[in-house]
Design a protein around this motif. Structure first.
Motif, short mmCIF file in Angstrom:
data_model
loop_
_atom_site.label_atom_id
_atom_site.label_comp_id
_atom_site.label_asym_id
_atom_site.label_seq_id
_atom_site.Cartn_x
_atom_site.Cartn_y
_atom_site.Cartn_z
N ASP A 34 1.11 -1.31 -0.10
CA ASP A 34 0.21 0.34 -0.35
C ASP A 34 0.58 0.81 0.16
N LEU A 35 1.50 1.56 0.63
CA LEU A 35 2.89 2.21 0.72
C LEU A 35 3.33 2.58 -0.81
N ALA A 40 4.65 6.06 -5.48
CA ALA A 40 4.61 5.40 -7.02
C ALA A 40 3.01 5.82 -7.69
N ASN A 41 1.77 6.29 -6.47
CA ASN A 41 0.99 6.71 -8.19
C ASN A 41 -0.06 5.70 -8.46
N LEU A 42 0.77 3.96 -8.27
CA LEU A 42 0.12 3.69 -8.96
C LEU A 42 -1.26 2.57 -8.64
N GLY A 43 -1.40 3.00 -7.32
CA GLY A 43 -2.57 2.17 -6.85
C GLY A 43 -2.94 2.24 -5.31
N CYS A 44 -3.45 1.33 -4.88
CA CYS A 44 -3.52 0.86 -3.56
C CYS A 44 -3.43 -0.33 -3.30
N ILE A 67 -5.73 -2.53 -5.98
CA ILE A 67 -6.58 -1.34 -7.39
C ILE A 67 -5.48 -0.95 -7.92
N ILE A 68 -4.82 -0.91 -9.19
CA ILE A 68 -4.01 -0.43 -9.95
C ILE A 68 -4.14 0.13 -11.47
N ARG A 73 4.17 -1.49 -15.13
CA ARG A 73 5.15 -0.31 -13.89
C ARG A 73 4.59 -1.12 -12.23
N SER A 74 3.09 -1.89 -12.19
CA SER A 74 2.96 -2.44 -10.50
C SER A 74 3.35 -3.26 -10.25
N ILE A 75 3.57 -4.47 -11.49
CA ILE A 75 3.69 -5.56 -11.39
C ILE A 75 4.91 -5.50 -10.90
#
Length: 120
Positions: A34-35, A40-44, A67-68, A73-75
């Motif tokens: 979460d942090l 990174a402004n990619l989700g939570c 949720i991304i 990038r998130s992976i």
């Protein structure tokens, strides 16, 4: 693509409720992801579940849902955070699906080579 995605990090468990270590792992993974995703402004992180696989009631799993916004990038971020934080990176599967659509998850990473299927 302007849509969001659902991402799930899955850990195998030995029992439906997990051990004390599994509960600690769940809390740490949720906290760190979460942090990191938020910074990174990619989700939570969007919650978790623990228990039997829907597809095989004799197996158990811990699923942590996120949720991304940017899938690749998130992976990469999730993998790096779990590896660098030593949060059982060698046991995970990561899968995604488009947010808001009733589809099945698509496996994006597995700790075992040759694994191609994913189920909750």
């Amino acid at each position: 693509m302007n849509g969001k995605f659902r991402l799930v990090v899955q850990y195998p468990l030995k029992s439906a409720k997990g051990s004390q270590r599994d509960n600690w792992l769940r809390d740490k993974v949720m906290e760190y992801l979460d942090l990191s995703l938020t910074e990174a402004n990619l989700g939570c992180v969007d919650g978790f579940d623990m228990g039997k696989y829907i597809s095989d009631p004799k197996k158990y799993a811990l699923n942590i849902f996120c949720i991304i916004t940017e899938e690749d990038r998130s992976i990469a971020l999730v993998k790096r955070v779990l590896r660098d934080s030593r949060l059982d990176y060698t046991r995970i599967k990561i899968a995604t699906m488009p947010y808001g659509k009733d589809e099945t998850y698509t496996l994006k990473f597995s700790y075992k080579k040759g694994v191609t299927d994913f189920s909750l």
